[in-house]
Enzyme design. Structure first.
Site, PDB file in Angstrom:
ATOM      1  N   GLU A   8       0.888  -1.173   0.000  1.00  0.00           N
ATOM      2  CA  GLU A   8       0.000   0.000   0.000  1.00  0.00           C
ATOM      3  C   GLU A   8       0.919   1.214   0.000  1.00  0.00           C
ATOM      4  OE1 GLU A   8      -3.550   0.261   2.569  1.00  0.00           O
ATOM      5  OE2 GLU A   8      -3.306   2.453   2.528  1.00  0.00           O
ATOM      6  N   HIS A  10       1.919   4.645  -2.032  1.00  0.00           N
ATOM      7  CA  HIS A  10       1.270   5.542  -2.988  1.00  0.00           C
ATOM      8  C   HIS A  10       2.228   6.477  -3.699  1.00  0.00           C
ATOM      9  CE1 HIS A  10      -2.353   4.090  -1.116  1.00  0.00           C
ATOM     10  NE2 HIS A  10      -1.966   4.529   0.057  1.00  0.00           N
ATOM     11  N   HIS A 165      -9.084   0.435  -1.119  1.00  0.00           N
ATOM     12  CA  HIS A 165      -8.411   1.436  -0.288  1.00  0.00           C
ATOM     13  C   HIS A 165      -9.429   2.450   0.219  1.00  0.00           C
ATOM     14  CE1 HIS A 165      -5.947   5.036   0.579  1.00  0.00           C
ATOM     15  NE2 HIS A 165      -5.014   4.160   0.883  1.00  0.00           N
ATOM     16  N   ASP A 286       2.181   2.185   3.790  1.00  0.00           N
ATOM     17  CA  ASP A 286       1.258   3.289   3.508  1.00  0.00           C
ATOM     18  C   ASP A 286       2.068   4.570   3.277  1.00  0.00           C
ATOM     19  OD1 ASP A 286      -1.089   4.549   2.900  1.00  0.00           O
ATOM     20  OD2 ASP A 286      -2.071   4.173   4.810  1.00  0.00           O
TER      21      ASP A 286
HETATM   22  C1  GRE Z   1      -3.825   6.966   2.579  1.00  0.00           C
HETATM   23  O1  GRE Z   1      -3.937   7.076   1.362  1.00  0.00           O
HETATM   24  O2  GRE Z   1      -3.695   5.883   3.103  1.00  0.00           O
HETATM   25  C2  GRE Z   1      -3.848   8.219   3.431  1.00  0.00           C
HETATM   26  C3  GRE Z   1      -4.186   9.432   2.853  1.00  0.00           C
HETATM   27  C4  GRE Z   1      -4.212  10.569   3.642  1.00  0.00           C
HETATM   28  C5  GRE Z   1      -3.897  10.506   4.989  1.00  0.00           C
HETATM   29  C6  GRE Z   1      -3.582   9.288   5.565  1.00  0.00           C
HETATM   30  C7  GRE Z   1      -3.550   8.149   4.799  1.00  0.00           C
HETATM   31  O3  GRE Z   1      -4.482   9.467   1.541  1.00  0.00           O
HETATM   32  O4  GRE Z   1      -3.248   6.969   5.350  1.00  0.00           O
HETATM   33 ZN    ZN Z   2      -3.077   4.260   1.804  1.00  0.00          ZN
END
Ligand code: GRE
Ligand code: ZN
Length: 326
Positions: A8, A10, A165, A286
């Site tokens: 996970e 990004h 997600h 994350d």
């Molecule tokens: C996520 O994509 O997991 C995320 C966000 C914003 C804040 C915290 C978070 O997009 O975990």
């Molecule tokens: Zn995330």
């Protein structure tokens, strides 16, 4: 532990970057976050090296495509993101894989884009940021509804995992959060919205129709492991209001996998293991919303046996995605 895999993790393109800025707010950390979201090849790889993460499966930020009201724009932005991501992965095929971003505004276009990403771009699955909006701001379409059954048939046929997600609830539907903005986002709302979506998929009978579907949830299962016993306990007393044939826990244990993304805590990890078995849990960070150092230091030292750490840290992901890391 060396050789960890994170899934996970990004990144963003300029077209979707503003969504993350809205989610995290413009506090002091935003410049750092923006830099890390945009980067795939420099700081990210350096941090992966530092913290024993061999491979990262990259996914677009949230809500990104799911928050675009215009279907044509959603389809085009998903394509742009996926093509760009394929180029980034190709620079370091030994360190990256990719999840497809999908224009769920149009179930057929989403299925086509997923097929293109898997067959032509070598992606390993999809990551979708919760319900999709469409046409009007006040909309929230969940994927258990009938129009998505052909989409799920394609996912089942391609036999690739679908990562559900979180996203935050849309403004016009935030009545339960009124006066408590801290509840809306990653602290609580993410889990609330995503667990309801996952339970809707279970109750809809989707997994009776497609028993090989594989759904991944982050954040150690968005609180479902802690409550799944009670769900079935209550439904045994009053088994009405749903369309599926089996108990929710059966689907949770057979169709779902969870990651440690953003949830670095032994008691919750142990609960997930107890409810789902160690083979369904996978390490994740994350990034960049969480720090690799915190995730890795916790995971490398948490109270797992060496065998279980190797499964959760690496082998379960190798098996689920059929990764060839030679
Ligand atoms: C996520 O994509 O997991 C995320 C966000 C914003 C804040 C915290 C978070 O997009 O975990
Ligand atoms: Zn995330």
């Amino acid at each position: 532990m060396d050789g960890k895999i994170g899934l996970e993790e990004h990144w963003a393109i300029p077209e979707t970057m503003g969504d993350s800025e809205k989610l995290v707010g413009t506090s002091d950390g935003w410049d750092d976050l923006r830099r890390r979201l945009m980067d795939t090849q420099d700081e990210r790889l350096h941090e992966m090296d530092e913290h024993g993460i061999e491979l990262t499966i990259l996914s677009l930020n949230a809500p990104a495509i799911q928050g675009i009201l215009d279907t044509k724009e959603a389809i085009e932005t998903a394509k742009l993101a996926n093509d760009t991501l394929a180029g980034e992965v190709a620079k370091h095929p030994d360190r990256f894989r990719a999840f497809a971003a999908l224009p769920m505004q149009d179930a057929e276009a989403a299925a086509n884009e997923l097929t293109r990403c898997i067959k032509d771009l070598g992606f390993v699955g999809a990551m979708v940021n919760g319900f999709t909006q469409r046409d009007v701001e006040d909309s929230a379409i969940y994927f258990d509804v009938a129009e998505y059954r052909p989409f799920w048939a394609e996912v089942a046929k391609l036999d690739v995992p679908f990562y559900l997600h979180p996203r935050t609830q849309i403004m016009s539907r935030r009545q339960p959060y009124e006066g408590h903005p801290w509840l809306v986002s990653a602290a609580w709302g993410f889990g609330r919205e995503t667990s309801i979506h996952a339970l809707r998929l279970m109750g809809s009978g989707l997994f009776d129709e497609h028993p090989n579907l594989k759904i991944i949830l982050g954040h150690l299962g968005e609180r479902i492991p802690y409550d799944i016993w009670r769900v079935d306990h209550r439904l045994r007393r009053n088994p009405v209001g749903y369309a599926c044939k089996r108990e929710m826990g059966d689907y949770f244990r057979e169709n779902f996998h969870v990651t440690t993304a953003g949830h670095f805590h032994d008691p919750t990890l142990n609960c997930a293991i107890a409810e789902m078995g160690v083979n369904r849990i996978m390490f994740s960070v994350d990034y960049p919303f969480e720090d690799m150092i915190e995730a890795a230091e916790w995971f490398d030292n948490c109270g797992l046996s060496a065998e279980d750490r190797a499964k959760i840290g690496r082998q379960n992901a190798v098996d689920l995605f059929g990764l060839d890391l030679s």
